[in-house]
Design a protein around this motif. Structure first.
Motif, PDB file in Angstrom:
ATOM      1  N   ILE A  44       0.944  -1.074   0.141  1.00 56.14           N
ATOM      2  CA  ILE A  44       0.136   0.114  -0.072  1.00 56.14           C
ATOM      3  C   ILE A  44       1.020   1.192   0.049  1.00 56.14           C
ATOM      4  O   ILE A  44       1.679   1.430   1.006  1.00 56.14           O
ATOM      5  N   VAL A  45       0.986   2.049  -1.027  1.00 54.99           N
ATOM      6  CA  VAL A  45       1.727   2.928  -1.151  1.00 54.99           C
ATOM      7  C   VAL A  45       1.023   4.417  -0.740  1.00 54.99           C
ATOM      8  O   VAL A  45       0.022   4.669  -1.373  1.00 54.99           O
ATOM      9  N   THR A  46       1.735   4.995   0.151  1.00 54.29           N
ATOM     10  CA  THR A  46       0.688   6.057   0.953  1.00 54.29           C
ATOM     11  C   THR A  46       1.308   7.562   0.777  1.00 54.29           C
ATOM     12  O   THR A  46       2.653   7.607   0.220  1.00 54.29           O
ATOM     13  N   ASN A  47       0.594   8.599   0.649  1.00 54.69           N
ATOM     14  CA  ASN A  47       1.335   9.886   0.612  1.00 54.69           C
ATOM     15  C   ASN A  47       0.635  10.628   1.894  1.00 54.69           C
ATOM     16  O   ASN A  47      -0.655  10.876   1.819  1.00 54.69           O
ATOM     17  N   PHE A  48       1.374  10.810   2.936  1.00 54.67           N
ATOM     18  CA  PHE A  48       0.765  11.921   3.790  1.00 54.67           C
ATOM     19  C   PHE A  48       2.089  12.834   4.378  1.00 54.67           C
ATOM     20  O   PHE A  48       3.321  12.149   4.219  1.00 54.67           O
TER      21      PHE A  48
END
Length: 315
Positions: A91-95
């Motif tokens: 799961i590639v996240t961005n935050f």
């Protein structure tokens, strides 16, 4: 698998107090992540190990010429190295302006629920004062633990979280007794924000664990003649059980008396789409964690503007 189109509907709605949860499994247990934090889903790829890294950091990989850190979420949650399977996913996240991949074993779909249906876990289940669960929700008949990915990354890499040095570099500042309302569900981040603001000279800070608690307080003083002596500014996270920060912002800005209060959204989720949403709700400022130094400057400016506005209202 990109998720932008799946995210589009929820991101464009304003103040609904709803969230879309992507459910995934590790060792047969159901966990969840806010879809707004998910950039894409990928089949697990070969990872290059990094020396002297945190035990939960699997290493790095480079899809499409971008280096991405991979966290073995199974190890982080169980403190045990689980066998990697051929069907594992990233799961590639961005935050927090970071891109991080988390290894999971399967994706079980997306559920849309209200924050009111998300309960904060008991402290006995969350390692005392602070755990890594935003809350527990029932999705499609399953109990799902919604993880606080921001807290996970902050524990693994403290340098990515709020840094007191940003405030210390400001030097000595005048004390400010203007009452501030802070809505933040993470005890860890709540303490870090408080410590930073107190170091910056703010002496009157009221903490609330979610938007509902903050709204209950604002509602309780709503009709007081000295309302503006009891609250001058609101700082709110977005992701919180019971009531999220967008719903809180909408309620404040839709109210004839409360709408004059400055609202700062301080969240790891601020991106272009979220910024548009916050603006549509009337937020005065939106800042990405961990920009605590910028938060202090924004509070200074908004308080000055607020006092000028109150003076005009009194004339």
């Amino acid at each position: 698998m990109k998720v932008d189109k799946e995210k589009e509907g929820i991101l464009l709605e304003s103040g609904t107090n709803e969230i879309e949860i992507m459910k995934f499994t590790i060792q047969g247990e159901f966990y969840g992540i806010n879809v707004a934090k998910v950039k894409e889903i990928m089949m697990a790829a070969k990872v290059k190990a990094m020396p002297h890294a945190h035990p939960a950091v699997e290493g790095i990989f480079k899809p499409r010429d971008t280096l991405i850190t991979v966290i073995d979420l199974g190890y982080y949650l169980t403190n045990d190295y689980l066998e990697h399977g051929s069907r594992d996913l990233f799961i590639v996240t961005n935050f927090n302006k970071m891109t991080v991949a988390f290894r999971v074993q399967s994706i079980e779909g997306i559920s849309r629920i209200s924050w009111k249906d998300i309960q904060k876990p008991d402290k006995t289940l969350t390692h005392g004062e602070e755990g890594v669960a935003t809350g527990i929700a029932q999705c499609a008949g399953e109990l799902v633990t919604i993880l606080d990915f921001e807290a996970i990354v902050a524990e693994i890499a403290p340098e990515t979280s709020i840094q007191m040095s940003e405030v210390e570099q400001m030097g000595d500042r005048s004390l400010c007794n203007d009452p501030l309302v802070i809505a933040e569900d993470s005890i860890l981040l709540q303490k870090m924000i408080n410590d930073a603001l107190e170091r910056a000279g703010f002496t009157n800070i009221m903490n609330f664990n979610n938007g509902q608690e903050a709204w209950d307080y604002l509602h309780s003083i709503h009709n007081d003649s000295d309302l503006y002596d009891k609250v001058n500014l609101i700082v709110t996270d977005i992701e919180m059980p019971e009531m999220d920060g967008h719903r809180l912002t909408k309620l404040v800005k839709d109210d004839p008396r409360l709408k004059h209060l400055p609202v700062v959204i301080f969240s790891s989720l601020i991106n272009e789409q979220m910024r548009i949403k916050g603006e549509s709700l009337g937020a005065d400022e939106q800042l990405t964690k961990p920009e605590i130094g910028n938060l202090v400057h924004v509070i200074d400016r908004l308080l000055e503007r607020f006092h000028e506005k109150v003076k005009r209202l009194d004339e």
